[in-house]
Scaffold this motif. Sequence first.
Motif, short mmCIF file in Angstrom:
data_model
loop_
_atom_site.label_atom_id
_atom_site.label_comp_id
_atom_site.label_asym_id
_atom_site.label_seq_id
_atom_site.Cartn_x
_atom_site.Cartn_y
_atom_site.Cartn_z
N ALA B 17 -13.53 19.33 15.96
CA ALA B 17 -13.49 19.95 14.55
C ALA B 17 -14.17 18.90 13.76
O ALA B 17 -14.96 19.36 12.88
CB ALA B 17 -11.99 20.18 14.10
N ALA B 18 -14.19 17.64 13.92
CA ALA B 18 -14.56 16.56 13.15
C ALA B 18 -14.95 15.52 13.97
O ALA B 18 -14.09 14.93 14.59
CB ALA B 18 -13.92 16.33 11.70
N GLY B 19 -15.82 14.76 14.03
CA GLY B 19 -16.18 13.41 14.41
C GLY B 19 -16.76 13.59 15.82
O GLY B 19 -16.86 12.31 16.46
N GLY B 20 -17.05 14.34 16.21
CA GLY B 20 -17.82 14.65 17.50
C GLY B 20 -19.24 14.89 17.36
O GLY B 20 -19.72 14.59 16.40
N ASP B 21 -19.99 15.26 18.35
CA ASP B 21 -21.15 15.55 18.16
C ASP B 21 -21.78 16.83 17.58
O ASP B 21 -22.77 17.05 16.95
CB ASP B 21 -21.97 15.52 19.73
CG ASP B 21 -21.99 14.05 20.30
OD1 ASP B 21 -22.71 13.19 20.08
OD2 ASP B 21 -20.89 13.96 21.16
N ASP B 89 -19.94 27.50 14.45
CA ASP B 89 -18.45 27.26 14.78
C ASP B 89 -17.94 28.21 13.90
O ASP B 89 -17.73 28.53 12.66
CB ASP B 89 -18.10 25.83 14.10
CG ASP B 89 -16.75 25.66 13.99
OD1 ASP B 89 -15.95 26.27 15.02
OD2 ASP B 89 -16.14 24.70 13.23
N ALA B 90 -17.33 29.37 14.51
CA ALA B 90 -16.82 30.62 14.15
C ALA B 90 -15.99 31.32 15.08
O ALA B 90 -16.09 30.88 16.22
CB ALA B 90 -18.14 31.58 13.97
N ALA B 91 -15.18 32.33 14.56
CA ALA B 91 -14.44 33.16 15.44
C ALA B 91 -15.20 33.86 16.13
O ALA B 91 -16.52 34.25 15.96
CB ALA B 91 -13.56 34.17 14.27
N TYR B 92 -14.99 34.28 17.45
CA TYR B 92 -15.74 34.89 18.42
C TYR B 92 -15.23 36.50 18.62
O TYR B 92 -14.27 36.47 19.33
CB TYR B 92 -15.64 34.11 19.70
CG TYR B 92 -16.48 34.93 20.73
CD1 TYR B 92 -17.97 34.81 20.78
CD2 TYR B 92 -15.93 35.47 21.95
CE1 TYR B 92 -18.68 35.70 21.62
CE2 TYR B 92 -16.53 35.89 23.01
CZ TYR B 92 -17.83 36.04 22.85
OH TYR B 92 -18.79 36.73 23.81
N LYS B 93 -16.24 37.37 18.24
CA LYS B 93 -15.96 38.71 18.57
C LYS B 93 -14.29 39.36 18.60
O LYS B 93 -13.86 39.67 19.52
CB LYS B 93 -16.51 39.21 19.99
CG LYS B 93 -18.21 38.77 20.05
CD LYS B 93 -18.82 39.76 19.33
CE LYS B 93 -20.46 39.60 19.30
NZ LYS B 93 -21.01 40.24 18.15
N ASN B 150 -6.22 19.83 14.16
CA ASN B 150 -7.16 19.57 15.20
C ASN B 150 -7.25 18.17 15.89
O ASN B 150 -8.42 17.87 16.52
CB ASN B 150 -8.66 19.67 14.50
CG ASN B 150 -8.92 21.24 14.26
OD1 ASN B 150 -9.25 22.10 15.47
ND2 ASN B 150 -9.03 21.69 13.09
N ASP B 151 -5.96 17.42 15.86
CA ASP B 151 -6.07 16.12 16.42
C ASP B 151 -6.44 16.05 17.85
O ASP B 151 -7.11 15.02 18.44
CB ASP B 151 -4.42 15.55 16.33
CG ASP B 151 -4.04 15.43 14.91
OD1 ASP B 151 -5.07 15.56 13.94
OD2 ASP B 151 -2.91 15.39 14.76
N SER B 152 -5.96 17.17 18.48
CA SER B 152 -6.31 16.79 20.10
C SER B 152 -7.32 17.90 20.89
O SER B 152 -7.66 17.52 21.79
CB SER B 152 -5.01 17.10 21.00
OG SER B 152 -3.96 16.29 20.27
#
Lengths: 265, 165
Positions: B17-21, B89-93, B150-152
């Motif tokens: 969610a945050a802090g990744g690539d 980054d969105a809901a999928y279908k 979204n911690d894990s």
Amino acid sequence: MISAPPQIPSYAQGFAPRDGPPANLNLWTGLQGLWVPALGPTGVTLFDQSPFKRDGTLTNMDPATAWVATEMAWACELAAAGNQYLSAPVETTYPFTLVLSAETSIYPDDRALFGLFDPGVNAWRLFTRGVNSFRLQTWDDGGVANADFACTTVGYVQFALVGASSTDVRLYINTAEVVSYAPGRTPTVNQLRIGYNIQDQALECSVLQYALYNRALSVSEIQELYARPYALSRLRQRVYPAAGAASGLSIPMAMHHYMQMMGAA
Amino acid sequence: MSNEVLVKQGTSKVWKAAGGDYAITLASIADGAGRQGVKGDLGEKFAPRYAVTLEINLDAAPTAGKTIELYWAASHDNTTFPGGADGTDAAYKAAEEDEWKKQLLLIGCLVVTADADAVVQTQVFVFCPPARYGAPLVINKTGQAFEGDNDSHQITFTPLIDEVQ
């Protein structure tokens, strides 16, 4: 040649993606569905690895206990209780071939191995009607034709039902023909069920793989599937021709071969 | 003469969610729902194989043996994606996941244990991406929602690079 130790394809080890080429292109011809529990647990869905993507369902089965690790690979274990079976949507009439690979240890009375069905009476089905006593049944609106035989082959067993026409239906166990008959019946079906026979419980077995074709496989193809049960899938294994004297290949050539093996070139 | 081919790990790319690539927000994904991540670039020269690690924890304990499906929407040009993915980054279908996912590449299924949010469920797969670009997609088949923070939750792609000795 330097190669990795023999391994079977799996989600954990890597294998060709569903649209990628299999290890044996000839055995891919006419394939209408390929369900491979041996690839690893996938909950209550059994993904069809063929391009048709006729994903199947573990019906009346607990995903926590149905997936078992056998001496061969992962498998879906059918129990003789609770009306358990593996289902998938298919559309089949002659010619066709159904190949089922499983581990079994016993053939009691009143157990179902598999059936191809429609909502009515149309069906091909294989079940026991006594200890080690089997009946292959071909059924359409005009009637039913049976072929009975005995079997005591247990362990890793491959059942191959080959329907070339209404006058040529054969069943092979491993590589031996155990039934050859002319049922004179022409079912058209839309469901494949492993472990289901309308009224019987499933035969206790661990299902490793099953495949459905829209053609009659030859004896040599059935023999090849028995000898190399994972020829329909492909492990992403490294195979390096030795660079230098043994093969005469340079490292770049070896890498080129490697990339071809990986299917990523 | 070369006689060994060893494997080394490259630098991982992380979707979270945050802090990744790249971003993928997996908090509170309901049972049966899917989520797609932001499109990622594996590099002009990418590895033939990746170790893909999926980490998720669930709000409440699911039935053991149920699964979280992980897919990949591969793209050769970072514009065209299969399976209705659009690289965001969105809901999928919604309500059509099972129809559209058949155009995607299945990386694998995380098989869950009967544990709630205190346990981060983790599984590793080997995957061979067919193109430079792509986006991960997750479909929840566990019967329970993903945990609300979204911690894990994260997806890690680690290149497996063969090195001729």
